[in-house]
Design a protein around this motif. Structure first.
Motif, PDB file in Angstrom:
ATOM      1  N   VAL A  90      65.809 -43.575 -45.297  1.00 52.90           N
ATOM      2  CA  VAL A  90      66.197 -42.449 -45.143  1.00 52.90           C
ATOM      3  C   VAL A  90      65.102 -41.296 -44.952  1.00 52.90           C
ATOM      4  O   VAL A  90      64.279 -41.335 -45.822  1.00 52.90           O
ATOM      5  CB  VAL A  90      67.191 -41.728 -46.143  1.00 52.90           C
ATOM      6  N   ASP A  91      64.721 -40.624 -44.166  1.00 53.19           N
ATOM      7  CA  ASP A  91      63.677 -39.733 -43.584  1.00 53.19           C
ATOM      8  C   ASP A  91      64.361 -38.300 -43.844  1.00 53.19           C
ATOM      9  O   ASP A  91      65.125 -37.800 -42.856  1.00 53.19           O
ATOM     10  CB  ASP A  91      63.152 -40.019 -42.224  1.00 53.19           C
ATOM     11  N   THR A  92      63.935 -37.785 -44.986  1.00 50.55           N
ATOM     12  CA  THR A  92      64.466 -36.517 -45.588  1.00 50.55           C
ATOM     13  C   THR A  92      63.968 -35.478 -45.443  1.00 50.55           C
ATOM     14  O   THR A  92      62.840 -35.302 -45.774  1.00 50.55           O
ATOM     15  CB  THR A  92      64.773 -36.690 -47.162  1.00 50.55           C
ATOM     16  N   TRP A  93      64.472 -34.507 -44.433  1.00 47.42           N
ATOM     17  CA  TRP A  93      63.529 -33.081 -44.425  1.00 47.42           C
ATOM     18  C   TRP A  93      64.132 -32.044 -45.119  1.00 47.42           C
ATOM     19  O   TRP A  93      65.374 -31.823 -45.238  1.00 47.42           O
ATOM     20  CB  TRP A  93      63.848 -32.799 -42.775  1.00 47.42           C
ATOM     21  N   TRP A  94      63.351 -31.394 -45.844  1.00 45.63           N
ATOM     22  CA  TRP A  94      63.586 -30.336 -46.662  1.00 45.63           C
ATOM     23  C   TRP A  94      62.407 -29.411 -47.197  1.00 45.63           C
ATOM     24  O   TRP A  94      61.194 -30.197 -46.694  1.00 45.63           O
ATOM     25  CB  TRP A  94      64.900 -30.774 -47.762  1.00 45.63           C
ATOM     26  N   GLN A  95      62.487 -28.399 -47.726  1.00 49.34           N
ATOM     27  CA  GLN A  95      61.348 -27.621 -48.260  1.00 49.34           C
ATOM     28  C   GLN A  95      61.468 -27.099 -49.680  1.00 49.34           C
ATOM     29  O   GLN A  95      62.556 -27.125 -50.140  1.00 49.34           O
ATOM     30  CB  GLN A  95      61.137 -26.428 -47.402  1.00 49.34           C
ATOM     31  N   TYR A 121      55.991 -22.614 -57.183  1.00 49.76           N
ATOM     32  CA  TYR A 121      54.797 -21.776 -56.427  1.00 49.76           C
ATOM     33  C   TYR A 121      54.740 -22.587 -55.361  1.00 49.76           C
ATOM     34  O   TYR A 121      54.489 -23.745 -55.412  1.00 49.76           O
ATOM     35  CB  TYR A 121      53.725 -21.227 -57.051  1.00 49.76           C
ATOM     36  N   THR A 122      54.609 -22.280 -54.030  1.00 51.40           N
ATOM     37  CA  THR A 122      54.250 -22.915 -52.835  1.00 51.40           C
ATOM     38  C   THR A 122      53.360 -22.039 -52.242  1.00 51.40           C
ATOM     39  O   THR A 122      53.329 -20.843 -51.854  1.00 51.40           O
ATOM     40  CB  THR A 122      55.621 -23.563 -52.068  1.00 51.40           C
ATOM     41  N   SER A 123      52.286 -22.683 -51.280  1.00 48.04           N
ATOM     42  CA  SER A 123      51.531 -22.135 -50.438  1.00 48.04           C
ATOM     43  C   SER A 123      52.052 -21.755 -49.172  1.00 48.04           C
ATOM     44  O   SER A 123      52.963 -22.390 -48.786  1.00 48.04           O
ATOM     45  CB  SER A 123      50.258 -22.986 -50.313  1.00 48.04           C
ATOM     46  N   GLY A 177      63.427 -44.161 -49.028  1.00 49.80           N
ATOM     47  CA  GLY A 177      63.314 -42.730 -48.855  1.00 49.80           C
ATOM     48  C   GLY A 177      61.894 -42.247 -48.539  1.00 49.80           C
ATOM     49  O   GLY A 177      60.905 -42.966 -48.813  1.00 49.80           O
ATOM     50  N   SER A 178      61.869 -41.300 -47.567  1.00 50.08           N
ATOM     51  CA  SER A 178      60.452 -40.774 -47.229  1.00 50.08           C
ATOM     52  C   SER A 178      60.725 -39.139 -47.136  1.00 50.08           C
ATOM     53  O   SER A 178      61.893 -38.603 -46.839  1.00 50.08           O
ATOM     54  CB  SER A 178      60.294 -41.254 -45.758  1.00 50.08           C
ATOM     55  N   VAL A 179      59.768 -38.496 -47.434  1.00 49.53           N
ATOM     56  CA  VAL A 179      59.790 -37.158 -47.713  1.00 49.53           C
ATOM     57  C   VAL A 179      58.415 -36.498 -47.740  1.00 49.53           C
ATOM     58  O   VAL A 179      57.485 -37.092 -48.035  1.00 49.53           O
ATOM     59  CB  VAL A 179      60.357 -36.454 -49.019  1.00 49.53           C
ATOM     60  N   GLY A 180      58.303 -35.140 -46.973  1.00 49.11           N
ATOM     61  CA  GLY A 180      56.822 -34.449 -47.215  1.00 49.11           C
ATOM     62  C   GLY A 180      56.269 -34.226 -45.961  1.00 49.11           C
ATOM     63  O   GLY A 180      55.708 -33.326 -45.781  1.00 49.11           O
ATOM     64  N   GLY A 231      59.755 -22.498 -40.436  1.00 42.87           N
ATOM     65  CA  GLY A 231      58.218 -22.703 -40.029  1.00 42.87           C
ATOM     66  C   GLY A 231      58.005 -23.996 -39.500  1.00 42.87           C
ATOM     67  O   GLY A 231      56.760 -24.336 -39.246  1.00 42.87           O
ATOM     68  N   ASP A 232      58.921 -24.795 -38.984  1.00 46.05           N
ATOM     69  CA  ASP A 232      58.583 -26.222 -38.456  1.00 46.05           C
ATOM     70  C   ASP A 232      58.979 -26.340 -37.082  1.00 46.05           C
ATOM     71  O   ASP A 232      59.947 -25.500 -36.597  1.00 46.05           O
ATOM     72  CB  ASP A 232      59.616 -27.353 -39.291  1.00 46.05           C
ATOM     73  N   GLY A 233      58.428 -26.878 -36.262  1.00 45.24           N
ATOM     74  CA  GLY A 233      58.676 -27.172 -34.847  1.00 45.24           C
ATOM     75  C   GLY A 233      59.670 -28.487 -34.887  1.00 45.24           C
ATOM     76  O   GLY A 233      59.463 -29.519 -35.745  1.00 45.24           O
ATOM     77  N   GLY A 246      48.948 -34.637 -51.155  1.00 44.39           N
ATOM     78  CA  GLY A 246      48.753 -35.636 -50.287  1.00 44.39           C
ATOM     79  C   GLY A 246      48.863 -34.951 -48.752  1.00 44.39           C
ATOM     80  O   GLY A 246      48.937 -36.006 -47.821  1.00 44.39           O
ATOM     81  N   LYS A 247      48.877 -33.797 -48.436  1.00 44.04           N
ATOM     82  CA  LYS A 247      48.967 -33.433 -47.083  1.00 44.04           C
ATOM     83  C   LYS A 247      47.526 -33.158 -46.693  1.00 44.04           C
ATOM     84  O   LYS A 247      46.636 -32.910 -47.437  1.00 44.04           O
ATOM     85  CB  LYS A 247      49.627 -32.013 -47.337  1.00 44.04           C
ATOM     86  N   ILE A 248      47.414 -33.460 -45.338  1.00 44.17           N
ATOM     87  CA  ILE A 248      45.957 -33.538 -44.841  1.00 44.17           C
ATOM     88  C   ILE A 248      45.694 -31.828 -44.436  1.00 44.17           C
ATOM     89  O   ILE A 248      46.656 -31.279 -44.068  1.00 44.17           O
ATOM     90  CB  ILE A 248      45.909 -34.249 -43.444  1.00 44.17           C
TER      91      ILE A 248
HETATM   92  C1  WTA Z   1      57.314 -30.912 -44.049  1.00 44.23           C
HETATM   93  C2  WTA Z   1      58.572 -30.964 -49.486  1.00 44.23           C
HETATM   94  C3  WTA Z   1      59.018 -33.763 -41.376  1.00 44.23           C
HETATM   95  C4  WTA Z   1      58.056 -29.712 -43.280  1.00 44.23           C
HETATM   96  C5  WTA Z   1      60.143 -31.373 -49.811  1.00 44.23           C
HETATM   97  C6  WTA Z   1      58.454 -28.874 -44.334  1.00 44.23           C
HETATM   98  C7  WTA Z   1      58.693 -32.728 -43.381  1.00 44.23           C
HETATM   99  C8  WTA Z   1      57.441 -29.016 -45.448  1.00 44.23           C
HETATM  100  C9  WTA Z   1      59.691 -33.663 -43.971  1.00 44.23           C
HETATM  101  C10 WTA Z   1      57.898 -28.570 -46.807  1.00 44.23           C
HETATM  102  C11 WTA Z   1      60.246 -34.978 -43.245  1.00 44.23           C
HETATM  103  C12 WTA Z   1      59.128 -32.161 -45.494  1.00 44.23           C
HETATM  104  N1  WTA Z   1      59.909 -34.747 -41.988  1.00 44.23           N
HETATM  105  N2  WTA Z   1      58.509 -32.866 -42.274  1.00 44.23           N
HETATM  106  N3  WTA Z   1      61.166 -35.679 -43.638  1.00 44.23           N
HETATM  107  N4  WTA Z   1      59.955 -33.368 -45.447  1.00 44.23           N
HETATM  108  N5  WTA Z   1      58.407 -31.904 -44.300  1.00 44.23           N
HETATM  109  O1  WTA Z   1      57.858 -27.289 -49.435  1.00 44.23           O
HETATM  110  O2  WTA Z   1      56.884 -29.209 -42.599  1.00 44.23           O
HETATM  111  O3  WTA Z   1      56.261 -29.099 -50.206  1.00 44.23           O
HETATM  112  O4  WTA Z   1      58.342 -27.399 -43.832  1.00 44.23           O
HETATM  113  O5  WTA Z   1      58.752 -29.734 -49.531  1.00 44.23           O
HETATM  114  O6  WTA Z   1      57.115 -30.396 -45.431  1.00 44.23           O
HETATM  115  O7  WTA Z   1      56.979 -28.946 -48.047  1.00 44.23           O
HETATM  116  P1  WTA Z   1      57.503 -28.838 -49.318  1.00 44.23           P
END
Ligand code: WTA
Length: 655
Positions: free
Chosen positions: A416-421, A268-270, A390-393, A507-509, A616-618
């Motif tokens: 590694v700055d990893t973008w995903w969801q 589940y995710t908001s 690595g960095s994420v979130g 949903g991301d810019g 940890g999200k503001i």
């Molecule tokens: C944000 C976490 C910038 C983004 C894996 C995304 C990021 C949301 C990054 C998903 C990153 C995650 N750089 N933004 N490296 N990684 N995000 O579902 O807004 O908790 O849409 O997944 O976190 O958050 P979720």
């Protein structure tokens, strides 16, 4: 590489950041994945993913790589059959690696447990036999709310082994949140623990789940792991001790293979509206991308590396990069139960030193917290084993990135700055550590086999140097297969905005820089519009934290009669700095100098804490309430619910 060590007075921010850090020749030479992977995948995306799927062991080969005829419902590896748990445990034993450590578990109070792949396999088999003895059959849902215990991982893999669908609920979630998730998925069994260690003290857990299960008729049994030994209420017939139920089971279990599209889990995710979405993932494609990305992005060498992802299994990062990716790859990893400052602020560095951790994967918010605590703390430990960070979130601001590289990575470790969801299931956009010349603050490039674009409102790709919305324009193996029980919401949320083009709307810019690298700018709803200029909250935050007196900053767009939105910044000053009459002006001028006068915050409020969720999200929504002089809204998802009172009362007394 240290000439730009981040000590200069005017540190760069997202807009002006131009530093580039190429990998060393030695790293590139030994890297798992090289530049050619991109071209190989571009030439034939499906062949590329088929090759990655053959990292796994399949009982039946697939007949078709991708079936996208019923878009947006993808089928990957059609007709293929496999058992996910066998892939994460048994097969490593069969390959002769039974004595390799799978998990170095570190308990918060200082206890520990070392689990080899042979032992992991036996534990998963025992747990699977136990769950089967409760009458659970493939397709049934099992809820798991547990701290970071080995049993949580055994439980997840036991579900996978039996084809049960797990729904892990973060340990910090309230009973109401747990209840709604159990109800939504109609889970038959809940697995939990008596209590958990939090900041050095045992805290109850089952009390919370009891409140939830008092109102969840679908739950037939609650299986309870003994962790703290605290007293618990007991419902005879329903409640079962883990050690009594699992302990007596055979450690042999014949696993059945399931279809590649068999559901593996719900998480589940908001979303933008109130009700959380049950994101659904399946087996073959998910595990393929989890394993490949873990191999490629972290350059994992299972024989040598000690990997540590600091996430909680209650989040997608814990699912994919603690449980499924690393274990599918036969990695040795650290799993830590507790908080980073228990019993002291050097706990993470102590663990890295003790276990010789080589790959460390964490979140920007934690990196900024470490910055606040001071570089002298990690300075006391030997961190030379680290070779990939690595960095994420969330977007990582260049300041934090540079600090991470310099202070933790000895000025040489690739980041590694990893973008995903949650929805993407696995990493989508990230540097490759042996290939990419990294840029602080940019996730840079879709991975081989992945396609992402930055487009405008009309769905047209924007030119280099411009910004827009991030979309995924090709299906990927670990993509969500739906929202549990709500097909319409699935189509609506992700596929309706660019229905014509068939793009997934993230949903991301994001923006492209002049080289075409991707910079994430935060959620679209966090992008402000000031006098017709689109300004990311992240950009302003990044500028603020680049000032030597600022430790952390959160920026919101508050409604403004003249400019549409006005920028309001909440800042925490570094330990040695104190707020005085000139602070706000200094910081406003600094932001103006870093980004431009349009980005100058209308208001700067010095605070001691920022409201954060348990992940940890503001929570900008709450700050927006303060900035717009409204009553502060729902604070139930805050990690510390007193923070808003502190902020509000602090502001009143300083006003
Ligand atoms: C944000 C976490 C910038 C983004 C894996 C995304 C990021 C949301 C990054 C998903 C990153 C995650 N750089 N933004 N490296 N990684 N995000 O579902 O807004 O908790 O849409 O997944 O976190 O958050 P979720």
């Amino acid at each position: 590489m240290t000439e730009q060590s981040g000590q200069g007075p005017a540190l760069d921010n997202l807009s002006t950041e131009s530093r580039v850090f190429p990998p060393s020749a030695a790293f590139t030479e030994a890297a798992n994945v090289g530049e050619s992977a991109y071209a190989e995948a571009d030439a034939d995306r499906e062949a590329f993913w088929a090759e990655q799927a053959s990292r796994l062991s399949w009982d039946t080969e697939w007949s078709q790589v991708l079936d996208w005829t019923n878009a947006p419902f993808a089928k990957w590896f059609v007709g293929g059959r496999l058992n996910v748990a066998v892939n994460c445990a048994d097969r490593h034993v069969e390959a002769g690696h039974g004595e390799r450590v799978a998990i170095h578990w570190v308990g918060e109070p200082g206890d520990s447990r070392t689990i080899t792949y042979a032992e992991l396999t036996r534990e998963v088999c025992r747990t699977a036999n136990a769950l089967a003895s409760l009458g659970l059959v493939a397709g049934d849902r099992v809820a798991i709310q547990m701290p970071m215990l080995p049993e949580a991982i055994f439980a997840m893999l036991a579900c996978a082994r039996l084809g049960l669908v797990h729904s892990v609920v973060f340990g910090g979630f309230s009973s109401a949140a747990l209840r709604s998730r159990i109800d939504d998925a109609q889970a038959r069994v809940l697995i939990t623990s008596d209590g958990q260690y939090r900041r050095g003290k045992p805290a109850p857990m089952k009390d919370n789940t009891d409140e939830a299960t008092a109102h969840t008729p679908s739950i037939e049994h609650v299986v309870v792991v003994r962790r703290t030994g605290s007293d618990v209420r007991w419902t005879e017939g329903r409640d079962l001790w883990w050690d009594e139920l699992v302990g007596g089971q055979s450690d042999v279990h014949e696993a059945e293979a399931f279809d590649a599209e068999h559901p593996l889990f719900i998480l589940y995710t908001s979303g933008t509206t109130g009700r959380p979405k049950g994101i659904q993932h399946t087996s073959g494609g998910y595990l393929t991308q989890a394993a490949y990305t873990h191999h490629a992005v972290f350059d994992l060498k299972p024989e040598q590396d000690v990997y540590w992802c600091t996430a909680d299994i209650g989040w997608i990062t814990g699912h994919t990069y603690i449980v499924y990716g690393p274990l599918a790859n036969g990695a040795t990893q650290v799993v830590y139960e507790g908080t980073p400052n228990t019993p002291h602020e050097g706990r993470h560095w102590e663990i890295i030193q003790q276990h010789g951790v080589t790959i460390y994967y964490t979140a920007p918010t934690l990196i900024r917290t470490f910055m606040k605590w001071g570089a002298e703390i990690p300075g006391r430990y030997d961190l030379t084993s680290l070779r990939v960070l690595g960095s994420v979130g969330e977007p990582i601001n260049p300041e934090a990135w540079i600090w991470y590289r310099e202070t933790i990575g000895a000025g040489s470790t690739p980041i590694v700055d990893t973008w995903w969801q949650t929805e993407t299931g696995a990493i989508m956009i990230s540097p490759l550590p042996g290939v990419t010349a990294t840029k602080p603050g940019s996730a840079q490039r879709p991975l081989p086999g992945i396609s992402a674009k930055v487009v405008n409102d009309a769905g047209v790709e924007v030119p280099h140097g411009s910004g827009g919305y991030l979309v995924l324009d090709q299906p990927w193996p670990s993509m969500l297969r739906g929202i549990w029980g709500d097909e319409e919401r699935f189509r609506d949320t992700y596929w309706s905005r660019y229905a014509e083009q068939g793009f997934y709307f993230a949903g991301d810019g994001a923006k492209y820089d002049a080289d075409g690298d991707v910079w994430l700018l935060g959620r679209v709803d966090d992008v402000m519009n000031v006098s017709g200029h689109r300004i990311s909250t992240t950009e302003v935050e990044s500028a603020l934290v680049s000032h030597p007196t600022v430790a952390e900053a959160a920026v919101v767009g508050a409604t403004d009669a003249t400019t549409g939105q006005g920028i309001v910044a909440f800042v925490i000053l570094r330990g040695s700095a104190t707020a005085d009459a000139s602070t706000a002006k200094t910081l406003r001028d600094h932001v103006a100098a870093e980004i431009g006068p349009i980005a100058k915050p209308r208001q700067i409020l010095v605070v001691n804490e920022l409201p954060k969720t348990r992940s940890g999200k503001i929570m900008r929504r709450l700050l927006r309430d303060v900035a717009e002089n409204r009553e502060v809204g729902d604070t139930t998802t805050l990690a510390d619910s007193t923070v808003m009172d502190l902020i509000s009362s602090g502001l009143k007394s300083s006003a």
